[in-house]
Design a protein around this motif. Structure first.
Motif, PDB file in Angstrom:
ATOM      1  N   CYS A 175      -0.516   4.205  -4.179  1.00 37.48           N
ATOM      2  CA  CYS A 175       0.730   3.514  -4.537  1.00 37.48           C
ATOM      3  C   CYS A 175       1.370   2.894  -3.301  1.00 37.48           C
TER       4      CYS A 175
ATOM      5  N   SER B  92       4.474  -0.380  -2.107  1.00 34.43           N
ATOM      6  CA  SER B  92       5.823  -0.817  -2.459  1.00 34.43           C
ATOM      7  C   SER B  92       5.838  -1.876  -3.558  1.00 34.43           C
TER       8      SER B  92
ATOM      9  N   SER C 202       2.638  -2.686  -5.416  1.00 39.08           N
ATOM     10  CA  SER C 202       1.478  -2.553  -6.290  1.00 39.08           C
ATOM     11  C   SER C 202       0.802  -1.209  -6.090  1.00 39.08           C
ATOM     12  N   SER C 203      -0.113  -0.911  -7.002  1.00 34.94           N
ATOM     13  CA  SER C 203      -0.990   0.241  -6.812  1.00 34.94           C
ATOM     14  C   SER C 203      -2.426  -0.244  -6.868  1.00 34.94           C
TER      15      SER C 203
ATOM     16  N   VAL D 178      -2.540  -3.015  -9.926  1.00 41.78           N
ATOM     17  CA  VAL D 178      -1.403  -3.117 -10.839  1.00 41.78           C
ATOM     18  C   VAL D 178      -0.206  -3.583 -10.014  1.00 41.78           C
TER      19      VAL D 178
ATOM     20  N   TYR E  31       3.578  -4.075  -9.791  1.00 43.14           N
ATOM     21  CA  TYR E  31       4.658  -3.385 -10.499  1.00 43.14           C
ATOM     22  C   TYR E  31       5.498  -4.331 -11.357  1.00 43.14           C
TER      23      TYR E  31
ATOM     24  N   LYS F 232       2.895  -5.025 -14.420  1.00 45.00           N
ATOM     25  CA  LYS F 232       2.441  -3.783 -15.042  1.00 45.00           C
ATOM     26  C   LYS F 232       1.128  -3.870 -15.801  1.00 45.00           C
TER      27      LYS F 232
ATOM     28  N   CYS G 112      -1.025   8.326  -5.057  1.00 42.39           N
ATOM     29  CA  CYS G 112      -0.118   8.403  -6.192  1.00 42.39           C
ATOM     30  C   CYS G 112      -0.133   9.810  -6.763  1.00 42.39           C
TER      31      CYS G 112
END
Length: 119
Positions: A38, A40, A42-43, A54, A56, A59, A117
Motif C-alpha cells: 500500500c 499513498s 495506489s496499491s 489499484v 485509490y 478503486k 498492506c
C-alpha cells in the motif's frame, strides 16, 4: 595490538555496510516483493506473472502481465507490460522485516514509499 585493531576495523566496516544497505545482509528474492503493498495513491500486488494496480481514486484493479523480475543488489526490477508496451519499475530500500519498500523515481513518476498492506 595489530590483531585487535584489525578486528575492530572489520567490525566497523561490516556495521557500516549493513547500515547503508538498510540492514539487509542477504540478496533479495521474489519473496521480498511478493504480495500486496500500500502506498499513498495506489496499491500494488505482485504475483510471479501479474502486477495488479489499484488507484485509490478509481478503486478498480488493473492487471498487467509481468515478464520477469531482476535482482541486483538492493534493487528489484519488475519488467511488465501495459497495452503491449514493455515497461519496468525499480524497487529498493526494503527494510529488514519486509514491511517497507520504495519505488524508485523514473520517467513515469516520483519516488513513492510503500508498506505491506494489512489484510
Amino acid at each position: 595490538m595489530t590483531g585487535k585493531l584489525r578486528k575492530s576495523l572489520i567490525f566497523v566496516l561490516t556495521t557500516a555496510a549493513l547500515a547503508l544497505g538498510g540492514g539487509r545482509a542477504f540478496a533479495l528474492s521474489f519473496d521480498d516483493i511478493a504480495g500486496r503493498w500500500c502506498g499513498s495513491v495506489s496499491s500494488y500486488t505482485f504475483t510471479p506473472s501479474t502486477l495488479i494496480v489499484v488507484l485509490y481514486g478509481e478503486k478498480s484493479p488493473r492487471e498487467y502481465p509481468i515478464d520477469g523480475y531482476q535482482y541486483d543488489g538492493d534493487v528489484i526490477t519488475v519488467n511488465w507490460q501495459r497495452d503491449g508496451k514493455k515497461l519496468y519499475t525499480k524497487f529498493s530500500e526494503f527494510d529488514f522485516d519486509n514491511h517497507l519498500m520504495v519505488q524508485l523515481p523514473n520517467d513515469a513518476g516520483p519516488r513513492r514509499a510503500f508498506k505491506r498492506c494489512s489484510e
